[in-house]
Structure formats: C-alpha cells, structure tokens
Motif scaffolding. Structure first.
Motif, mmCIF file in Angstrom:
data_model
loop_
_atom_site.group_PDB
_atom_site.id
_atom_site.type_symbol
_atom_site.label_atom_id
_atom_site.label_comp_id
_atom_site.label_asym_id
_atom_site.label_seq_id
_atom_site.Cartn_x
_atom_site.Cartn_y
_atom_site.Cartn_z
ATOM 1 N N GLN A 192 1.368 0.647 12.756
ATOM 2 C CA GLN A 192 0.918 2.000 13.103
ATOM 3 C C GLN A 192 1.443 3.033 12.113
ATOM 4 O OE1 GLN A 192 -1.182 3.050 15.630
ATOM 5 N NE2 GLN A 192 -1.023 5.096 14.753
ATOM 6 N N VAL A 193 0.545 3.868 11.648
ATOM 7 C CA VAL A 193 0.897 5.015 10.815
ATOM 8 C C VAL A 193 0.478 6.268 11.559
ATOM 9 C CG1 VAL A 193 0.416 6.231 8.656
ATOM 10 C CG2 VAL A 193 0.712 3.753 8.648
ATOM 11 N N THR A 194 1.419 7.166 11.768
ATOM 12 C CA THR A 194 1.140 8.419 12.455
ATOM 13 C C THR A 194 1.603 9.572 11.572
ATOM 14 O OG1 THR A 194 1.457 7.374 14.608
ATOM 15 C CG2 THR A 194 1.490 9.775 14.544
ATOM 16 N N VAL A 195 0.669 10.463 11.264
ATOM 17 C CA VAL A 195 0.964 11.611 10.409
ATOM 18 C C VAL A 195 0.852 12.872 11.247
ATOM 19 C CG1 VAL A 195 0.402 12.815 8.279
ATOM 20 C CG2 VAL A 195 -0.001 10.350 8.456
ATOM 21 N N SER A 196 1.941 13.597 11.351
ATOM 22 C CA SER A 196 1.954 14.818 12.147
ATOM 23 C C SER A 196 1.653 16.026 11.271
ATOM 24 C CB SER A 196 3.310 14.985 12.831
ATOM 25 O OG SER A 196 4.329 15.128 11.861
ATOM 26 N N SER A 197 1.014 17.000 11.870
ATOM 27 C CA SER A 197 0.636 18.204 11.099
ATOM 28 C C SER A 197 1.740 19.256 11.139
ATOM 29 C CB SER A 197 -0.653 18.783 11.654
ATOM 30 O OG SER A 197 -0.505 19.072 13.025
ATOM 31 N N LEU A 219 0.872 -1.173 0.000
ATOM 32 C CA LEU A 219 0.000 0.000 0.000
ATOM 33 C C LEU A 219 0.911 1.225 0.000
ATOM 34 C CD1 LEU A 219 -2.984 0.958 0.108
ATOM 35 C CD2 LEU A 219 -2.647 1.265 2.574
ATOM 36 N N GLN A 220 1.022 1.851 -1.162
ATOM 37 C CA GLN A 220 1.797 3.080 -1.274
ATOM 38 C C GLN A 220 0.906 4.249 -0.887
ATOM 39 O OE1 GLN A 220 5.116 3.581 -2.150
ATOM 40 N NE2 GLN A 220 4.709 5.716 -1.580
ATOM 41 N N MET A 221 1.320 5.005 0.105
ATOM 42 C CA MET A 221 0.510 6.094 0.630
ATOM 43 C C MET A 221 1.256 7.410 0.406
ATOM 44 S SD MET A 221 -0.870 4.358 4.156
ATOM 45 C CE MET A 221 0.723 4.442 4.939
ATOM 46 N N ASN A 222 0.699 8.268 -0.421
ATOM 47 C CA ASN A 222 1.294 9.573 -0.718
ATOM 48 C C ASN A 222 0.390 10.688 -0.205
ATOM 49 O OD1 ASN A 222 3.375 8.241 -2.134
ATOM 50 N ND2 ASN A 222 2.212 8.324 -4.053
ATOM 51 N N SER A 223 0.933 11.878 -0.118
ATOM 52 C CA SER A 223 0.171 13.052 0.324
ATOM 53 C C SER A 223 -0.582 12.756 1.618
ATOM 54 C CB SER A 223 -0.814 13.495 -0.770
ATOM 55 O OG SER A 223 -0.133 13.786 -1.965
ATOM 56 N N LEU A 224 0.118 12.188 2.557
ATOM 57 C CA LEU A 224 -0.522 11.772 3.803
ATOM 58 C C LEU A 224 -1.045 12.962 4.586
ATOM 59 C CD1 LEU A 224 1.905 8.911 4.732
ATOM 60 C CD2 LEU A 224 -0.574 8.682 4.576
ATOM 61 N N LYS A 225 -2.164 12.736 5.274
ATOM 62 C CA LYS A 225 -2.825 13.757 6.071
ATOM 63 C C LYS A 225 -2.908 13.274 7.524
ATOM 64 C CE LYS A 225 -5.872 14.759 2.151
ATOM 65 N NZ LYS A 225 -7.286 14.842 1.701
ATOM 66 N N PRO A 226 -3.026 14.195 8.461
ATOM 67 C CA PRO A 226 -3.160 13.769 9.865
ATOM 68 C C PRO A 226 -4.329 12.801 10.080
ATOM 69 C CG PRO A 226 -2.647 16.098 9.770
ATOM 70 C CD PRO A 226 -2.874 15.654 8.353
#
Length: 124
Positions: free
Chosen positions: A119-124, A80-87
């Motif tokens: 776990q995926v964590t996206v910081s703002s 699963l390629q995840m681009n432009s990740l958001k919080p």
C-alpha cells in the motif's frame, strides 16, 4: 516464480518512496517485470515495465518523469523509485512477471505471476 512486493507506506505529497519486488527462482532474471496499481473502486492500471536485461523501460504517462523502474538481477529484485508523489498516486501497488512479457507489455493479462500488493498512501 513467486514475487514479494514491499516498501509501501504513508508519505506527504512531494515525497518519495522506493518499492521493491523480490523474486524466488533464477528464471526471474530472464523475465520482464511490470508494476501496476489499483486504487479503491478503480481498475488495476499499468505503471511501469522493464525488460529482463534492464535496458528497456516503459512508463504510464501519469508517472513519466517521476517514477523510475530498475532491477538488480544479482539480487533477483526489481525496484520502483517514486518521486514527487501526488495524492492520486495512492493505491495498492503490485509487481508482476511473465516469461512471455517484455518491456512493452502493459495489460494485466500480459502477466501471469503476481505478488501481493504493497500500500502506498500519499497525503495532501
């Protein structure tokens, strides 16, 4: 079939990650695979699914155009390629498979074999 998800981590908003789902057993190559995610306090939700051949894919509207699901059956692995990740993409991500599922499967009950989450964590 036993599944092992990996590749999660901490990334800034706008960044990218690639998750992997490695499976044991040759029959995995004949099964559709789905990715799901679960944020704290929320229900597990569908993210993407791919047919056994990789020819057909399906995405949740929230990730369409940003995430890409793919597979390499020679390696018994789905990505699963995840681009432009958001919080709001922050969650525990799971891969799942089932002999009766196909790329249009999207309910958690459509899949009986699950890996542990990554776990995926996206910081703002």
């Amino acid at each position: 079939v036993q599944l092992q998800a990996s590749g999660g981590g901490l990334v800034q908003a706008g960044g990218s990650l690639r998750l992997s789902c490695a499976a044991s057993g040759r029959t995995f190559r004949s099964y559709a695979v789905g990715w799901f995610r679960q944020a704290p306090g929320k229900e597990r939700e569908f993210v993407a699914a791919i047919s056994w051949s990789g020819d057909t894919t399906n995405y949740a509207d929230s990730v369409k155009g940003r995430f890409t699901i793919s597979r390499d059956n020679a390696k018994n692995t789905v990505y699963l390629q995840m681009n432009s990740l958001k919080p709001e993409d922050t969650a525990l991500y799971y891969c799942a498979t089932d002999s009766l599922a196909d790329a249009s499967s999207w309910r958690t009950t459509d899949f009986r074999s699950w890996g542990q989450g990554t776990q995926v964590t996206v910081s703002s």
